[in-house]
Design a protein around this motif. Structure first.
Motif, PDB file in Angstrom:
ATOM      1  N   PRO A  80      34.661  44.416  44.703  1.00 55.38           N
ATOM      2  CA  PRO A  80      34.196  44.433  43.320  1.00 55.38           C
ATOM      3  C   PRO A  80      32.706  44.118  43.222  1.00 55.38           C
ATOM      4  O   PRO A  80      32.127  43.499  44.129  1.00 55.38           O
ATOM      5  N   HIS A  81      32.109  44.501  42.109  1.00 57.38           N
ATOM      6  CA  HIS A  81      30.736  44.064  41.824  1.00 57.38           C
ATOM      7  C   HIS A  81      30.718  42.536  41.807  1.00 57.38           C
ATOM      8  O   HIS A  81      31.574  41.900  41.194  1.00 57.38           O
ATOM      9  N   GLN A  82      29.726  41.953  42.479  1.00 55.05           N
ATOM     10  CA  GLN A  82      29.670  40.508  42.661  1.00 55.05           C
ATOM     11  C   GLN A  82      28.858  39.853  41.540  1.00 55.05           C
ATOM     12  O   GLN A  82      27.653  39.629  41.692  1.00 55.05           O
ATOM     13  N   ALA A  90      33.905  42.832  31.403  1.00 51.74           N
ATOM     14  CA  ALA A  90      34.131  42.950  32.851  1.00 51.74           C
ATOM     15  C   ALA A  90      35.579  42.649  33.213  1.00 51.74           C
ATOM     16  O   ALA A  90      36.211  43.390  33.982  1.00 51.74           O
ATOM     17  N   SER A  91      36.105  41.571  32.633  1.00 54.32           N
ATOM     18  CA  SER A  91      37.460  41.154  32.997  1.00 54.32           C
ATOM     19  C   SER A  91      38.466  42.245  32.642  1.00 54.32           C
ATOM     20  O   SER A  91      39.416  42.480  33.376  1.00 54.32           O
ATOM     21  N   ARG A  92      38.248  42.937  31.505  1.00 57.94           N
ATOM     22  CA  ARG A  92      39.181  43.991  31.091  1.00 57.94           C
ATOM     23  C   ARG A  92      38.980  45.271  31.908  1.00 57.94           C
ATOM     24  O   ARG A  92      39.929  45.832  32.455  1.00 57.94           O
ATOM     25  N   ILE A  93      37.715  45.697  32.030  1.00 56.87           N
ATOM     26  CA  ILE A  93      37.452  47.035  32.553  1.00 56.87           C
ATOM     27  C   ILE A  93      37.732  47.136  34.062  1.00 56.87           C
ATOM     28  O   ILE A  93      38.084  48.205  34.567  1.00 56.87           O
ATOM     29  N   TYR A 128      37.006  41.138  48.386  1.00 54.91           N
ATOM     30  CA  TYR A 128      35.852  40.751  49.192  1.00 54.91           C
ATOM     31  C   TYR A 128      34.808  40.070  48.309  1.00 54.91           C
ATOM     32  O   TYR A 128      34.436  40.595  47.255  1.00 54.91           O
ATOM     33  N   THR A 129      34.327  38.907  48.749  1.00 54.31           N
ATOM     34  CA  THR A 129      33.263  38.234  47.990  1.00 54.31           C
ATOM     35  C   THR A 129      32.155  37.745  48.924  1.00 54.31           C
ATOM     36  O   THR A 129      32.429  37.307  50.043  1.00 54.31           O
ATOM     37  N   LEU A 170      36.064  37.621  39.252  1.00 57.17           N
ATOM     38  CA  LEU A 170      36.864  38.125  40.375  1.00 57.17           C
ATOM     39  C   LEU A 170      38.235  37.430  40.415  1.00 57.17           C
ATOM     40  O   LEU A 170      39.244  38.072  40.729  1.00 57.17           O
ATOM     41  N   GLN A 171      38.256  36.162  40.054  1.00 56.04           N
ATOM     42  CA  GLN A 171      39.561  35.454  39.996  1.00 56.04           C
ATOM     43  C   GLN A 171      40.443  36.043  38.891  1.00 56.04           C
ATOM     44  O   GLN A 171      41.643  36.220  39.074  1.00 56.04           O
ATOM     45  N   ASN A 172      39.817  36.392  37.751  1.00 51.71           N
ATOM     46  CA  ASN A 172      40.569  37.059  36.668  1.00 51.71           C
ATOM     47  C   ASN A 172      41.116  38.391  37.155  1.00 51.71           C
ATOM     48  O   ASN A 172      42.266  38.743  36.902  1.00 51.71           O
ATOM     49  N   ALA A 173      40.263  39.149  37.857  1.00 56.33           N
ATOM     50  CA  ALA A 173      40.676  40.464  38.357  1.00 56.33           C
ATOM     51  C   ALA A 173      41.826  40.303  39.338  1.00 56.33           C
ATOM     52  O   ALA A 173      42.786  41.081  39.337  1.00 56.33           O
ATOM     53  N   SER A 174      41.745  39.277  40.170  1.00 54.21           N
ATOM     54  CA  SER A 174      42.803  39.013  41.152  1.00 54.21           C
ATOM     55  C   SER A 174      44.148  38.825  40.441  1.00 54.21           C
ATOM     56  O   SER A 174      45.175  39.375  40.852  1.00 54.21           O
ATOM     57  N   LYS A 175      44.120  38.073  39.316  1.00 53.94           N
ATOM     58  CA  LYS A 175      45.382  37.837  38.559  1.00 53.94           C
ATOM     59  C   LYS A 175      45.852  39.128  37.898  1.00 53.94           C
ATOM     60  O   LYS A 175      47.019  39.503  37.997  1.00 53.94           O
ATOM     61  N   ARG A 176      44.913  39.827  37.217  1.00 58.35           N
ATOM     62  CA  ARG A 176      45.309  41.039  36.485  1.00 58.35           C
ATOM     63  C   ARG A 176      45.844  42.118  37.410  1.00 58.35           C
ATOM     64  O   ARG A 176      46.742  42.875  37.062  1.00 58.35           O
ATOM     65  N   LEU A 177      45.234  42.218  38.615  1.00 56.51           N
ATOM     66  CA  LEU A 177      45.643  43.280  39.553  1.00 56.51           C
ATOM     67  C   LEU A 177      46.782  42.824  40.461  1.00 56.51           C
ATOM     68  O   LEU A 177      47.301  43.615  41.255  1.00 56.51           O
ATOM     69  N   ASN A 178      47.098  41.528  40.368  1.00 51.74           N
ATOM     70  CA  ASN A 178      48.129  40.968  41.227  1.00 51.74           C
ATOM     71  C   ASN A 178      47.791  41.150  42.715  1.00 51.74           C
ATOM     72  O   ASN A 178      48.618  41.574  43.510  1.00 51.74           O
ATOM     73  N   VAL A 179      46.521  40.865  43.026  1.00 55.77           N
ATOM     74  CA  VAL A 179      46.036  40.945  44.411  1.00 55.77           C
ATOM     75  C   VAL A 179      45.506  39.562  44.784  1.00 55.77           C
ATOM     76  O   VAL A 179      44.701  39.007  44.041  1.00 55.77           O
TER      77      VAL A 179
END
Ligand code: ACO
Length: 331
Positions: A255-257, A228-231, A278-279, A263-272
């Motif tokens: 994102p899928h909840q 999930a964190s990668r994809i 939205y959570t 979601l925190q990982n995604a926030s870092k990877r996407l720089n958002v």
């Protein structure tokens, strides 16, 4: 060749069961703690459908709201696609039951299963029918009764899942709004990390489950977490690139909840920053395919979405599957 029609969301709706299952209640069911669940997942409570209520009822409630939010009547709908991995019956399909319940008498209807990615898969299938002009008003539903396929003696999964339904009506929209780009994909070779047997099971399936439990979800949580964190980053990158849009132009990511840490990982990877992700999982848990349309409807009802806003939807799930879409809000 005539130009394809553009597809966009005309209306949203959602429905959650009233019954709540809190972390404190789970403490009396399995060896766990409110502190562990919040720290490792971000979830405080989830909703549970009463045994006597069919999932079709919840899905129909969400569908009726989406139809009226779009300013339409049930007879205006010409196709229903329901994404689910926990339907009441394999046949009649959930979409046929919803057709009957809401009175969408002119609609064709079928179900689709891409686990937690199901809503975005269904959105893309519906988009193709709109683009070609085959159908003009499509009800896309995602609904799950995961509590019915959860082993409440398995603390590694039972703290995660909840029940709920979300729906949108997809139709033709003017240029400059609607779905701008989309991707969907699968990695079947990784499918054994998240399973829910139906009419067949292997020795491994039996070994992974507690005695006598068959139709319950088993998951290697950390494998799913890594995938999930990668994809999520990769799929988001693809839809942005396809539409030539930058992340700075995106107002919110939906994102899928599954887990706040993903979601925190995604926030870092996407720089958002997390404020643009939205959570709602704190109060719903993971409702698989339904999580994104429930979030979208919540955000729309809170007046957070304005016409022209760019949104990314991104999901991953059993299969393994993943999907993402970039859309410009049309309402
Ligand atoms: N309460 C207390 N302890 C627990 C619990 C619990 N509910 N669950 C697991 N533990 C324990 C484990 O037994 C383990 O103990 P041990 O080290 O003594 O063996 C320890 O906590 C750590 O376990 P991990 O599984 O490594 O915990 P992790 O931090 O990875 O969190 C979780 C587990 C929450 C499942 C996480 O991996 C996750 O969220 N994964 C992604 C799940 C997901 O997103 N699924 C989406 C798809 S779902 C679908 O498609 C239907």
């Amino acid at each position: 060749m005539t130009k394809p029609f553009k597809a966009g969301i005309l209306g949203t709706g959602s429905a959650l069961p009233e019954k709540k299952l809190t972390n404190a209640e789970l403490e009396s069911i399995v060896e766990t703690s409110d502190e562990w669940i919040i720290k490792r997942t971000g979830i405080r409570e989830r909703r549970i459908l009463n045994d006597e209520v069919p999932l079709a009822k919840l899905a129909s409630d969400a569908a009726s709201k989406a139809i009226s939010d779009a300013g339409l009547k049930p007879e205006d709908i010409d196709l229903i696609i329901a994404a689910t991995l926990s339907p009441d019956y394999l046949t009649p399909s959930l979409s046929c039951s919803v057709q009957k319940e809401v009175g969408a008498v002119k609609a064709a209807a079928f179900d689709l299963n891409a686990a937690c990615s199901g809503f975005i898969y269904a959105l893309q299938v519906a988009q193709e029918f709109i683009r070609t002009g085959t159908y003009s008003k499509i009800l896309v539903i995602a609904a799950e009764a995961l509590s019915r396929v959860t082993d409440f003696t398995d603390r590694k999964t039972c703290v995660l899942f909840g029940d709920g339904a979300g729906a949108v009506v997809l139709g033709r929209v003017e240029d400059g709004t609607g779905i701008e780009s989309a991707v969907m994909g699968a990695m079947g070779e990784g499918g054994s990390v998240l399973t829910l047997p139906c009419f067949f099971e292997t020795e491994t399936d039996r070994a992974n489950r507690n005695e006598g439990k068959k139709q319950v979800i088993w998951m290697d949580g950390s494998e799913v977490f890594t995938f999930a964190s990668r994809i999520m980053g990769e799929a988001t990158g693809k839809v942005l690139e396809k539409a030539q849009v930058t992340m700075d132009e995106v107002k919110y990511v939906f994102p899928h909840q599954a887990n706040i840490r993903i979601l925190q990982n995604a926030s870092k990877r996407l720089n958002v920053p997390m404020e643009r992700i939205y959570t709602n999982l704190e109060f719903t848990g993971n409702i698989s395919s339904a999580s994104i349309p429930v979030c979208l409807d919540e955000a729309a009802r809170k007046n957070m979405l304005k016409k022209g806003d760019k949104l990314v939807l991104v999901a991953f799930g059993g299969g393994l599957t993943y999907a993402a879409a970039l859309l410009t809000w049309s309402k």
